[in-house]
Design an enzyme around this catalytic site. Structure first.
Site, mmCIF file in Angstrom:
data_model
loop_
_atom_site.group_PDB
_atom_site.id
_atom_site.type_symbol
_atom_site.label_atom_id
_atom_site.label_comp_id
_atom_site.label_asym_id
_atom_site.label_seq_id
_atom_site.Cartn_x
_atom_site.Cartn_y
_atom_site.Cartn_z
ATOM 1 N N GLU A 180 3.206 7.529 -7.447
ATOM 2 C CA GLU A 180 3.408 6.677 -7.824
ATOM 3 C C GLU A 180 1.757 6.250 -8.855
ATOM 4 O O GLU A 180 1.861 5.888 -9.595
ATOM 5 C CB GLU A 180 2.340 6.081 -6.827
ATOM 6 C CG GLU A 180 1.309 5.047 -6.896
ATOM 7 C CD GLU A 180 1.085 4.315 -5.342
ATOM 8 O OE1 GLU A 180 -0.028 5.476 -4.762
ATOM 9 O OE2 GLU A 180 0.626 2.694 -5.144
ATOM 10 N N GLU B 217 2.997 2.199 -15.000
ATOM 11 C CA GLU B 217 1.728 0.650 -15.017
ATOM 12 C C GLU B 217 0.545 0.889 -14.568
ATOM 13 O O GLU B 217 -0.798 0.124 -14.477
ATOM 14 C CB GLU B 217 2.666 -0.170 -14.424
ATOM 15 C CG GLU B 217 3.147 -0.399 -12.940
ATOM 16 C CD GLU B 217 4.191 0.263 -13.269
ATOM 17 O OE1 GLU B 217 5.096 0.871 -13.766
ATOM 18 O OE2 GLU B 217 5.302 0.462 -11.875
ATOM 19 N N CYS C 119 0.948 -1.103 0.119
ATOM 20 C CA CYS C 119 -0.065 -0.076 -0.275
ATOM 21 C C CYS C 119 0.854 1.439 0.399
ATOM 22 O O CYS C 119 0.386 2.606 0.072
ATOM 23 C CB CYS C 119 -0.894 0.171 1.401
ATOM 24 S SG CYS C 119 -1.659 -1.840 1.688
#
Lengths: 593, 386
Positions: A369, A374, A307
């Site tokens: 992030e 991706e 996470c």
């Protein structure tokens, strides 16, 4: 105990107490800059100098332990002259264009120069002849050397709390500066983007890269449907930026404010936290089954959580051989993002190209992030903009919303419903606890054997915590786990994560499941949370997180009706093909110099 | 009445048989060694002048199975070059001094922290070190010494920055207390002495404290090696009895036109001609680590000061505010006064700033910038302004 006098008043303190703390006991505040409760003493800014009667030089109150019979003056002529000089010296080297500074109003140097009425500078302005670098390459952190006062708090943070050492001191004398490996940009060095340095920078030298204008543009564009998600830790921190005491929960007011700001759908990352538990819990059980039943030697255990994007970048750089051990689950933010432009769009009959997905995070690493290549499994950028808790507070102020007076409101649906298990993701040990609440019940059909579902052994502020839970009387399909003692480890702060991983690597520690949060205290101590931070404040926020959990109607992720709903309507089951496509990811080995 | 002349001494460079001294001290009680050094009143020859015997006694009283002896050979003060000569001429005596200190406090390991620019001495030192270790073996002593090389930073001559450097970290001074005798190298009790100090301890153990005390004054016992440079026909290294006045010194070394002597290098004091007579070179007057620079009337004291400030602006470690920024302000400030951008009153502001630097800096570097600044500005104000 040591007796001494400070400004003529006697005080007794334990041996080893600093003059600074002894003075605090008498309610004398000595100004500081380089000192920070979370960090070791530096004693380099010299703002805290005090006079010892009979002493030749002044003493740094933060760095000098008391001794018996000391007579200290904290506000003598010599002290005042020196302190004023120190502040003037710092200002002479500092780009003091306060009105244009991101930290205007929350700057310790500004406060001090105000306190000491440093108006007309007598000394020469050294900034005119110096060249400074402003590094804007990182998606998370802006490093502006012209604002730096060399207190080295950031260097100590990166070394002592995070063990990353992205920031370091370079050169000497007039050229001394806070730099990086080979003076590369923050985007190129081994930096986890955790933002802990930002949280401890007394000035505007380290700040988050802000996306406020982009978000306002989206909100004010009638074509766009702007979806906002709020991370668990934001609701226990935001208040501090808006006049509330640390530890005051402002969930309902925050939701109301977000609606007033003009977000079209105000949703909750706690929903996708619950979803994470379903995916990650199932993944753990699957790995255990493959290891125990299928005796598959290729299965990677222990499994670690995924996470925390600071942790992910850290392990990619530092322990790449353990990347197969990291859960393939995306973080709750990114699961939410992928679903916002697929499931949510489909249900709400929106064209995903018109959806702008914004997240409010206690974190600066989330900005990085969201930009990872991706993270585009919806066919679009899953999360368009990430704002920190601090940036949200700024938006609320900009829009003139009187936060204190707001009536509490509720999250929109769908993807707004959550459980207490999702909330505790914000505290260190929370993911572990939420996973155990669900996994234990899946395996045995019974609730975890802890009073009130509170798995206290995984809670707390110890850097590394170990816990185990014995699994007995399993349901038939899980009978292979009968008698297994599920061993868990929790670490927060990357320096502790490194220690934990080294123990795993050496074989000294054998566990099944590891939770790591990059920031001290977990997300509630994140780099995007209100400044200041210290252990006392983090404990208050922690109490608030667990109070929020207790206040929830549902406290186990698998009972979240919207989670049940999404599996029924959209995903099928945990680890389904669709889940893999949208909710899971892979990791990349990165340079290790 | 003391003989009013500069008196040459030959203790430091006297060739002696170190093993005789070693043999003697090995049989002595550690406390007796500390006592002998204490009685000699020897003060540190690096410049700060801390009583060596007291330092050793503090070190000997510490409870620790690991203690270190460090020889500070990071001779970096502008105008001093005597340690280089000592290490070149009598390295065995330096190691011998470390062995005496080791015996006195109970240390098994020692380091010589050698100035980076003195790298050329290493082959010689290692050769001598091998001999020293063989002698220690013969006497069944397990004290061992390593040589560590600095990298050119002036600040690493500051004892705690020196420890950081040996430990492989950035050379920055530590907060004090704790002092090295309690927590020094690798956090262990450490005795750190200057090269010259260590050699004097050898001579004191050889000839006795009383012999050493025959030289010098009440406050400055013994003799000292001076590095003489500048406007002098006799530049070089001289071991002289302590207690002479600057005037006596100038009579011996000056070129007949000396207007000022900088005693103690960049961090020392500038003595103008009018104070030559009254100023004693020693701890009762102006102390020095050895650097003696003579300036004659052709020299601009503005240039001298500018040079020193330039040096400090470069060599401050940059860690603490008063030193890092203060040095720049003093340098830029005198430039501004010279140019006429600031009026002469600004010098008074700078003198005040230099006082703050003296009081509020973290280590000896920042604390001593004001020495040269104050004494040059006070005595040669017109040269700074015009």
């Amino acid at each position: 105990m040591v007796s001494l006098s400070i400004n003529g008043m006697l005080v007794k303190v334990p041996q080893g107490t600093t003059i600074l703390d002894a003075a605090k006991k008498l309610n004398f505040r000595i100004p500081t800059l380089c000192q920070h409760d979370d960090l070791c003493v530096a004693g380099n800014c010299r703002v805290c100098v005090v006079e010892q009667l009979g002493g030749r030089s002044l003493l740094a109150a933060c760095a000098t332990p008391v001794s018996s019979g000391m007579q200290i003056l904290t506000n003598s002529l010599k002290v005042r002259a020196a302190r004023k000089h120190v502040i003037e010296l710092l200002l002479s080297e500092h780009n003091a264009d306060c009105t244009k500074c991101y930290k205007n109003g929350n700057c310790e140097l500004q406060d001090l120069s105000n306190e000491f009425s440093v108006g007309d500078h007598l000394l020469l302005d050294l900034t005119e002849t110096k060249e400074y670098t402003i590094d804007r390459f990182s998606p998370s952190i802006i490093k502006d050397d012209s604002k730096c006062i060399r207190c080295q708090r950031c260097v100590r943070t990166c070394e002592q709390l995070q063990g990353v050492n992205a920031l370091t001191v370079a050169y000497k004398g007039e050229h001394q500066k806070i730099s990086t490996f080979e003076e590369l940009s923050m985007a190129e060095v081994i930096c986890t983007n955790c933002g802990q340095c930002i949280n401890r920078c007394p000035t505007g030298a380290l700040v988050e890269r802000t996306y406020l204008d982009e978000v306002w543009d989206a909100i004010l564009d009638p074509e766009k449907h702007v979806v906002v998600q709020t991370a668990p830790a934001v609701r226990v921190g935001l208040g501090e930026e808006l006049g509330f005491e640390p530890g005051e929960r402002v969930t309902g007011k925050m939701v109301a404010a977000l609606k007033r700001l003009g977000f079209d759908s105000v949703l909750d990352t706690d929903f996708s936290a619950d979803l994470t538990i379903m995916e990650e819990g199932t993944e753990l059980l699957t790995r255990l089954k493959r290891a125990l039943v299928d005796k598959d030697p290729s299965v990677a255990l222990p499994m670690t959580t995924s996470c925390s994007p600071g942790w992910i970048k850290f392990i990619e750089h530092t322990f790449p051989e353990y990347l197969p051990n990291v859960s393939t689950c995306k973080s709750p933010q990114q699961m939410f993002g992928a679903l916002a432009k697929t499931y949510f769009a489909q249900v709400r009959k929106l064209d995903p190209k018109n959806i702008v997905s914004v997240s409010i995070m206690p974190c600066t690493a989330k900005k990085y992030e969201a930009n990872r290549p991706e993270m585009r499994s919806s066919g679009y950028k899953d999360v368009d903009y990430v704002l920190t808790t601090r940036e949200l507070a700024k938006m609320i102020k900009q829009a003139g919303v009187e936060f204190r007076k707001l009536k509490e409101d509720k999250y929109d649906s769908i993807m707004g419903k959550s459980t207490g298990a999702g909330v505790i993701f914000g505290a260190t040990g929370g993911v572990m606890e939420a996973a155990l609440r669900t996994a234990y019940e899946i395996i045995t059909g019974r609730e975890v054997p802890f009073e009130g579902l509170n798995i206290t052994p995984v809670r707390g502020m110890e850097g590394v915590r170990l816990a185990s839970i014995k699994i007995e009387e399993c349901k038939e399909e899980w009978s292979f786990l009968n008698g297994v003692e599920l061993k868990c480890a929790v670490a927060h702060g990357l320096v502790n994560a490194r220690e934990l991983m080294n123990r795993v690597k050496s074989g000294d520690l054998i566990v099944h499941f590891i939770e790591v949060m990059a920031c001290p205290g977990g997300c509630l101590g994140g780099g995007g949370q209100p400044i200041p931070t210290n252990e006392k404040i983090r404990k208050k926020r922690t109490e608030a997180i667990y109070a929020e959990d207790m206040s929830m109607e549902l406290r186990k992720s698998h009972e979240n009706p919207e989670v049940i709903g999404i599996y029924k309507e959209f995903l099928g089951e945990p680890l389904s093909h669709k889940s893999h496509e949208l909710l899971h990811t892979h990791y990349t080995e990165r340079v290790r110099y | 009445m003391k003989d009013k002349h500069v008196k040459r001494v030959d203790l430091i460079f006297e060739k002696i048989e170190c093993r005789d001294v070693l043999e003697k001290i090995i049989d002595m009680e550690p406390d007796a060694i500390c006592q002998e050094i204490l009685e000699s009143d020897l003060k540190g020859r690096g410049g700060a002048g801390f009583p060596t015997g007291m330092k050793w006694r503090f070190g000997s009283q510490e409870e620790s199975s690991i203690k270190y002896i460090v020889c500070n050979a990071d001779e970096g003060e502008p105008g001093t070059f005597k340690d280089r000569e000592i290490l070149d001429q009598v390295p065995g005596k330096v190691f011998c001094g470390m062995a005496i200190a080791a015996r006195a406090v109970g240390a098994k390991a020692g380091y010589v922290y050698l100035r980076g620019e003195y790298k050329f001495l290493i082959p010689k030192l290692n050769e001598e070190l091998a001999k020293f270790h063989r002698t220690m073996d013969e006497f069944n002593q397990n004290f061992r010494i390593q040589v560590r090389l600095g990298s050119g930073a002036y600040i690493c001559g500051e004892e705690s920055a020196l420890f950081e450097s040996i430990e492989g970290k950035r050379g920055e001074p530590r907060n004090k207390p704790p002092y090295p005798t309690t927590s020094g190298l690798f956090g262990k009790p450490t005795i750190i002495n200057n090269v010259e100090t260590l050699v004097y301890t050898v001579m004191i153990m050889k000839y006795g404290a009383s012999h050493f005390k025959e030289l010098g004054t009440k406050d400055s016992r013994g003799s000292k090696v001076f590095s003489v440079s500048g406007d002098t026909p006799k530049a070089g290294i001289f071991e002289l009895e302590l207690g002479m006045s600057v005037n006596e010194f100038v009579e011996e070394f000056g070129d007949g036109d000396t207007k000022a002597v900088q005693v103690g290098g960049a961090s020392g004091f500038c003595v103008p001609r009018k104070r030559f007579e009254e100023t004693i070179i020693g701890f009762e007057g102006v102390p020095t680590g050895g650097s003696m620079k003579l300036f004659n009337s052709t020299r601009s004291m503005y240039n001298v000061l500018h040079n020193y400030l330039d040096f400090f602006t470069e060599e401050s470690c940059g860690q603490c505010t008063p030193c890092r920024v203060g040095c720049q302000q003093l340098l830029k400030g005198v430039e501004a006064v010279k140019r006429g951008d600031k009026n002469s009153k600004y010098l008074d502001e700078l003198v005040k700033l230099a006082k703050t630097m003296k009081r509020a800096s973290k280590c000896g570097l920042g604390q001593s910038v004001g020495n040269a600044f104050g004494s040059i500005v006070e005595n040669f104000k017109e040269e700074i302004i015009y």
